[in-house]
Design an enzyme around this catalytic site. Structure first.
Site, PDB file in Angstrom:
ATOM      1  N   LYS A 174      -7.264  17.716  15.398  1.00 38.83           N
ATOM      2  CA  LYS A 174      -7.652  17.670  13.984  1.00 38.83           C
ATOM      3  C   LYS A 174      -7.559  16.242  13.465  1.00 38.83           C
ATOM      4  O   LYS A 174      -6.463  15.680  13.410  1.00 38.83           O
ATOM      5  CB  LYS A 174      -6.728  18.552  13.145  1.00 38.83           C
ATOM      6  CG  LYS A 174      -7.263  18.744  11.731  1.00 38.83           C
ATOM      7  CD  LYS A 174      -6.209  19.259  10.776  1.00 38.83           C
ATOM      8  CE  LYS A 174      -5.647  18.166   9.909  1.00 38.83           C
ATOM      9  NZ  LYS A 174      -6.623  17.448   9.073  1.00 38.83           N
ATOM     10  N   GLY A 227       1.265  10.342  11.574  1.00 40.87           N
ATOM     11  CA  GLY A 227       1.065  10.515  10.140  1.00 40.87           C
ATOM     12  C   GLY A 227       2.355  10.214   9.396  1.00 40.87           C
ATOM     13  O   GLY A 227       3.222   9.494   9.897  1.00 40.87           O
ATOM     14  N   THR A 231       5.362  14.890   6.717  1.00 36.60           N
ATOM     15  CA  THR A 231       4.576  15.835   7.521  1.00 36.60           C
ATOM     16  C   THR A 231       5.213  15.997   8.900  1.00 36.60           C
ATOM     17  O   THR A 231       5.266  17.107   9.443  1.00 36.60           O
ATOM     18  CB  THR A 231       3.117  15.343   7.682  1.00 36.60           C
ATOM     19  OG1 THR A 231       2.652  14.880   6.418  1.00 36.60           O
ATOM     20  CG2 THR A 231       2.210  16.440   8.172  1.00 36.60           C
ATOM     21  N   GLU A 249       4.671  10.076  15.655  1.00 38.10           N
ATOM     22  CA  GLU A 249       4.534   8.659  15.261  1.00 38.10           C
ATOM     23  C   GLU A 249       4.416   8.643  13.746  1.00 38.10           C
ATOM     24  O   GLU A 249       3.393   9.048  13.197  1.00 38.10           O
ATOM     25  CB  GLU A 249       3.277   8.050  15.889  1.00 38.10           C
ATOM     26  CG  GLU A 249       3.244   8.066  17.398  1.00 38.10           C
ATOM     27  CD  GLU A 249       4.297   7.166  18.006  1.00 38.10           C
ATOM     28  OE1 GLU A 249       4.737   6.216  17.331  1.00 38.10           O
ATOM     29  OE2 GLU A 249       4.696   7.431  19.153  1.00 38.10           O
ATOM     30  N   CYS A 283       0.120   1.174  10.045  1.00 36.61           N
ATOM     31  CA  CYS A 283       1.550   1.495  10.133  1.00 36.61           C
ATOM     32  C   CYS A 283       2.350   0.293  10.617  1.00 36.61           C
ATOM     33  O   CYS A 283       3.559   0.231  10.426  1.00 36.61           O
ATOM     34  CB  CYS A 283       1.761   2.680  11.055  1.00 36.61           C
ATOM     35  SG  CYS A 283       0.978   2.453  12.654  1.00 36.61           S
ATOM     36  N   GLU A 385       7.901   3.509   1.805  1.00 36.56           N
ATOM     37  CA  GLU A 385       6.615   3.081   2.364  1.00 36.56           C
ATOM     38  C   GLU A 385       5.528   3.125   1.290  1.00 36.56           C
ATOM     39  O   GLU A 385       5.351   4.144   0.626  1.00 36.56           O
ATOM     40  CB  GLU A 385       6.220   4.011   3.520  1.00 36.56           C
ATOM     41  CG  GLU A 385       4.948   3.571   4.212  1.00 36.56           C
ATOM     42  CD  GLU A 385       4.509   4.519   5.324  1.00 36.56           C
ATOM     43  OE1 GLU A 385       4.584   5.744   5.124  1.00 36.56           O
ATOM     44  OE2 GLU A 385       4.090   4.024   6.375  1.00 36.56           O
TER      45      GLU A 385
HETATM   46  P1  NDP Z   1      -0.268  12.681   6.664  1.00 37.98           P
HETATM   47  O1  NDP Z   1       1.059  12.981   7.260  1.00 37.98           O
HETATM   48  O2  NDP Z   1      -0.544  13.116   5.289  1.00 37.98           O
HETATM   49  O3  NDP Z   1      -1.433  13.301   7.553  1.00 37.98           O
HETATM   50  C1  NDP Z   1      -1.553  13.076   8.939  1.00 37.98           C
HETATM   51  C2  NDP Z   1      -2.323  14.221   9.568  1.00 37.98           C
HETATM   52  O4  NDP Z   1      -1.554  15.416   9.460  1.00 37.98           O
HETATM   53  C3  NDP Z   1      -3.639  14.510   8.856  1.00 37.98           C
HETATM   54  O5  NDP Z   1      -4.585  14.933   9.807  1.00 37.98           O
HETATM   55  C4  NDP Z   1      -3.246  15.640   7.925  1.00 37.98           C
HETATM   56  O6  NDP Z   1      -4.342  16.404   7.532  1.00 37.98           O
HETATM   57  C5  NDP Z   1      -2.298  16.423   8.827  1.00 37.98           C
HETATM   58  N1  NDP Z   1      -1.382  17.328   8.129  1.00 37.98           N
HETATM   59  C6  NDP Z   1      -1.009  17.326   6.826  1.00 37.98           C
HETATM   60  N2  NDP Z   1      -0.123  18.326   6.583  1.00 37.98           N
HETATM   61  C7  NDP Z   1       0.068  18.968   7.768  1.00 37.98           C
HETATM   62  C8  NDP Z   1       0.880  20.068   8.185  1.00 37.98           C
HETATM   63  N3  NDP Z   1       1.666  20.735   7.336  1.00 37.98           N
HETATM   64  N4  NDP Z   1       0.848  20.442   9.475  1.00 37.98           N
HETATM   65  C9  NDP Z   1       0.087  19.771  10.361  1.00 37.98           C
HETATM   66  N5  NDP Z   1      -0.714  18.740  10.039  1.00 37.98           N
HETATM   67  C10 NDP Z   1      -0.721  18.329   8.748  1.00 37.98           C
HETATM   68  O7  NDP Z   1      -0.479  11.123   6.844  1.00 37.98           O
HETATM   69  P2  NDP Z   1      -1.694  10.248   6.328  1.00 37.98           P
HETATM   70  O8  NDP Z   1      -2.985  10.784   6.873  1.00 37.98           O
HETATM   71  O9  NDP Z   1      -1.533  10.084   4.856  1.00 37.98           O
HETATM   72  O10 NDP Z   1      -1.439   8.873   7.086  1.00 37.98           O
HETATM   73  C11 NDP Z   1      -0.607   7.891   6.597  1.00 37.98           C
HETATM   74  C12 NDP Z   1       0.742   7.949   7.262  1.00 37.98           C
HETATM   75  O11 NDP Z   1       0.605   7.839   8.661  1.00 37.98           O
HETATM   76  C13 NDP Z   1       1.632   6.801   6.847  1.00 37.98           C
HETATM   77  O12 NDP Z   1       2.926   7.274   6.598  1.00 37.98           O
HETATM   78  C14 NDP Z   1       1.639   5.909   8.064  1.00 37.98           C
HETATM   79  O13 NDP Z   1       2.778   5.102   8.178  1.00 37.98           O
HETATM   80  C15 NDP Z   1       1.541   6.894   9.160  1.00 37.98           C
HETATM   81  N6  NDP Z   1       1.044   6.265  10.381  1.00 37.98           N
HETATM   82  C16 NDP Z   1       1.901   6.090  11.433  1.00 37.98           C
HETATM   83  C17 NDP Z   1       1.475   5.451  12.584  1.00 37.98           C
HETATM   84  C18 NDP Z   1       2.386   5.291  13.761  1.00 37.98           C
HETATM   85  O14 NDP Z   1       1.885   4.968  14.826  1.00 37.98           O
HETATM   86  N7  NDP Z   1       3.676   5.481  13.641  1.00 37.98           N
HETATM   87  C19 NDP Z   1       0.106   4.931  12.690  1.00 37.98           C
HETATM   88  C20 NDP Z   1      -0.701   5.185  11.528  1.00 37.98           C
HETATM   89  C21 NDP Z   1      -0.232   5.823  10.421  1.00 37.98           C
HETATM   90  P3  NDP Z   1      -5.144  16.051   6.166  1.00 37.98           P
HETATM   91  O15 NDP Z   1      -5.318  14.598   6.100  1.00 37.98           O
HETATM   92  O16 NDP Z   1      -6.405  16.748   6.375  1.00 37.98           O
HETATM   93  O17 NDP Z   1      -4.295  16.583   5.088  1.00 37.98           O
END
Ligand code: NDP
Length: 481
Positions: A174, A227, A231, A249, A283, A385
Site C-alpha cells: 500500500k 512512516g 502509526t 522505519e 526522514c 518532528e
Molecule cells: P504515516 O505514518 O501517516 O503513513 C505511512 C503509511 O502508513 C501510509 O501509507 C499510510 O496510509 C499508512 N497508514 C496510516 N495509518 C495506518 C494504520 N493504522 N495501519 C497501517 N497503515 C497505516 O506517515 P506519513 O505518510 O505522514 O509519512 C511521514 C512520516 O514518515 C514521517 O514521520 C517521517 O519521518 C517518516 N519517514 C520515515 C522514514 C525512515 O526511513 N525512517 C523515511 C521516510 C519517512 P495513508 O497515507 O493512506 O493514510
C-alpha cells in the site's frame, strides 16, 4: 478524470466499494485524479492472489527473478521522464529532484536486489565428533505486507518491494493515499515486464482502512513499514501479538553538528541541502543544527543568506529549489510549528511564512524555507518532528554538551557531524544515539549498508542483505551421518 486502480492478481481493478478518493496536486490545490477507496475486501482478494502466486514464485530460480526485475529496471528507465513528472505533480517536489533522485533510486532498488538475490548462500556446520552435519536454509516467508509514506513515494515503495520479491515472497503493498500515482504507474510496468500475476499486489486507499487490514490479516507474515512513529506504534500493537515479523522505519529529529574546524564551504552547501531538500520532507534531513560557538556568527550570517536565496516556486520550473508541501493538512501542521517556535521565544532569521506563487500555483501549498534561532534544545520545537522546511540553529561550547543536546530527543534515525579532526569524528559518531551517522557528508548512500533507526525511530534494518534476511526465515536441518 484519471483513475488510480488497484493491481490485484495481475490485473488493474476497481475497488470492491466502487468508491474513489480525491487526489490533489499540491502545487495547485486542485483535484487531478481519483484514487481507489479500498477496504478489507480488496485486501482479502489481494492476499488470496498473493497466496496463490507464492508456491510458484518461491520456487522460481534467483536468475529468473533477476531477469524479470531487471526488465522492470529497463522499463522504469525508459519512462524516467514521465515518472518524474508524475511524482512531481503528485507530491509537489521539484521535477528536477524527482528526475535526479526519486526515479533513479527506484531503478537502483530493483537492480540492487535483482542481483543480490543471486549472491545469497546457506550456511552449513560440520558437527565434528557427533558424526552429523547441520545446514541452515533461508526460506521466503510467504505473503508479506509493505506500507510506505508520501515523502519519497516510488523510492521508498520499491525499497521494500524489491527485496521482498527478490527473496521469493509475494507482496500486498500500500503506497500512501496522499501520493499513489507512481505506484499505480509501476503496476502497469509490472504487467509489461511479465511479473507473474499475484506476485505483487498494490491496493490503494486510506491507512486506517487498507493499511490496518494488511497488518491484521492472519495470512500476512511480515510487515515492512515506513512512516510516522504513531502509526508504527499502532502497527506494532496489532502485529506483535500475532507474532508477525516487523520492520519499522519511523520518524526522526536529526541533529547536524558543526565543529569550528570543519571545511566551511562544503559544510555550508551540504547543510543547505540536508535542511531543505524535498522541502525538508526527508526522514534524514537535519532539523536541529548545532554550531560550535567560534563559528556560530559566521554560520548564522552565511547560512541565512543562502537559505533566503532559495527559490520557492512551481515544481515544473527547472530553477525551483523548494516545491509545494505535500498536502493542506501537512502545510497546516508545519505552519502551526512555526507559530509554536515563535511562542517559545524563537527568532525567525528567514522565512517563517507561507508563500504565494503567482500563476497556475496561486492556490498551492508553499512555505518559505525557515531558519529559527534562540530556542533551547529541550523546547517542543526542538523535540518534535516537523518534517518540513524548518530548521533551528543553536550554539554549543564542547563535545559533551552537544552530544547531550543531540541525544536529548526520543528519536534516533540519523546524524551529521562536520569536523576535520579524525579522532573527534569517530568519538562523536560512536556516542550519537542514531542508526546512521554521516561524517562530512549527507545522504551519501551505499545500498549495501544497514539503514534504520534506534529509540522511537524504529526497529529493524533495511538495505543490503538485512532486507533479504528480513523477508526469509531460517530453518536448521541436522542430519546424522
Ligand atoms: P504515516 O505514518 O501517516 O503513513 C505511512 C503509511 O502508513 C501510509 O501509507 C499510510 O496510509 C499508512 N497508514 C496510516 N495509518 C495506518 C494504520 N493504522 N495501519 C497501517 N497503515 C497505516 O506517515 P506519513 O505518510 O505522514 O509519512 C511521514 C512520516 O514518515 C514521517 O514521520 C517521517 O519521518 C517518516 N519517514 C520515515 C522514514 C525512515 O526511513 N525512517 C523515511 C521516510 C519517512 P495513508 O497515507 O493512506 O493514510
Amino acid at each position: 478524470m484519471q483513475k488510480i486502480l488497484n493491481y490485484i492478481g495481475g490485473e488493474l481493478v476497481e475497488p470492491v466499494s466502487g468508491e474513489n478518493l480525491d487526489n490533489f496536486e499540491p502545487a495547485t490545490g486542485d483535484v487531478y485524479s481519483l484514487i481507489a477507496d479500498s477496504d478489507e475486501r480488496d485486501i482479502e482478494r489481494a492476499v488470496e492472489a498473493a497466496k496463490a502466486a507464492f508456491p510458484a514464485w518461491s520456487a522460481t530460480s534467483p536468475e529468473a527473478r533477476h531477469d524479470i526485475l531487471m526488465r522492470l529496471v529497463g522499463l522504469i528507465g525508459r519512462d524516467l521522464d514521465s515518472l518524474a513528472v508524475a511524482e512531481s505533480v503528485d507530491n509537489g517536489k521539484p521535477v528536477s529532484v524527482a528526475r535526479s533522485v526519486d526515479i533513479p533510486r527506484a531503478m537502483a532498488n530493483f537492480k540492487f536486489y535483482a542481483t543480490a538475490a543471486m549472491h545469497t548462500a546457506n550456511e552449513s556446520h560440520d558437527t565434528v565428533g557427533q558424526n552429523a552435519i547441520n545446514y541452515t536454509l533461508r526460506q521466503p516467508l510467504g505473503v508479506v505486507g509493505c506500507i510506505s509514506p508520501w515523502n519519497l513515494p516510488l523510492y521508498l515503495f520499491t525499497w521494500k518491494i524489491a527485496p521482498a520479491i527478490a527473496a521469493g515472497c509475494t507482496v500486498v503493498a500500500k503506497p500512501s493515499e496522499v501520493t499513489p500515482m507512481t505506484a499505480y504507474l509501476l503496476s502497469k510496468l509490472c504487467i509489461e515486464a511479465g511479473l507473474p500475476p499475484g506476485v505483487l499486489n498494490i491496493v490503494h486507499g486510506r491507512g486506517p482502512k487498507v493499511g490496518s487490514a494488511i497488518v491484521s490479516h492472519k495470512d500476512v507474515k511480515a510487515i515492512s513499514f515506513t512512516g510516522g512513529t504513531k502509526t508504527g506504534q499502532e502497527i506494532a500493537r496489532v502485529g506483535a501479538p500475532m507474532f508477525k515479523k516487523l520492520s519499522l522505519e519511523l520518524g526522526g529529529k536529526n541533529p547536524n553538528i558543526v565543529f569550528a574546524d570543519c571545511n566551511f564551504g562544503e559544510m555550508l552547501a551540504t547543510t543547505v541541502r540536508s535542511s531543505f531538500s524535498n522541502q525538508g520532507e526527508i526522514c534524514l534531513c537535519g532539523s536541529r543544527i548545532f554550531v560550535e560557538r567560534p563559528l556560530y556568527a559566521r554560520f548564522k550570517t552565511e547560512f541565512t543568506a543562502r537559505v533566503a536565496a532559495l527559490k520557492v516556486g512551481d515544481p515544473n520550473d527547472p530553477d525551483t529549489d523548494i516545491g509545494a508541501i505535500v498536502s493542506k493538512q501537512h502545510f497546516d501542521k508545519i505552519m502551526t510549528y512555526i507559530d509554536l517556535a515563535k511562542s517559545e521565544g524563537g527568532t525567525i532569521l528567514t522565512g517563517g511564512s507561507s508563500v504565494r506563487v503567482d500563476g497556475r500555483c496561486e492556490s498551492g501549498w508553499f512555505i518559505d524555507p525557515t531558519v529559527i534561532e534562540g530556542l533551547p534544545h529541550n523546547c517542543r520545537t526542538n523535540q518534535e518532528e516537523i518534517f518540513g522546511p524548518v530548521v533551528t540553529i543553536m550554539p554549543f561550547d564542547n563535545e559533551d554538551e552537544v552530544l547531550a543536546y543531540a541525544n536529548s530527543v526520543r528519536y534516533g534515525l540519523s546524524a551529521t557531524v562536520w569536523t576535520e579532526n579524525l579522532s573527534r569524528a569517530h568519538r562523536v559518531a560512536a556516542k550519537l544515539e542514531s542508526g546512521i551517522v554521516w561524517v562530512n557528508c549527507w545522504m551519501l548512500r551505499d545500498l549495501r549498508t544497514p539503514f534504520g533507526g534506534v529509540k522511537d525511530s524504529g526497529i529493524g534494518r533495511e538495505g543490503g542483505f538485512e532486507a533479504l534476511r528480513f523477508f526469509t526465515e531460517e530453518k536448521n536441518v541436522c542430519v546424522k551421518l
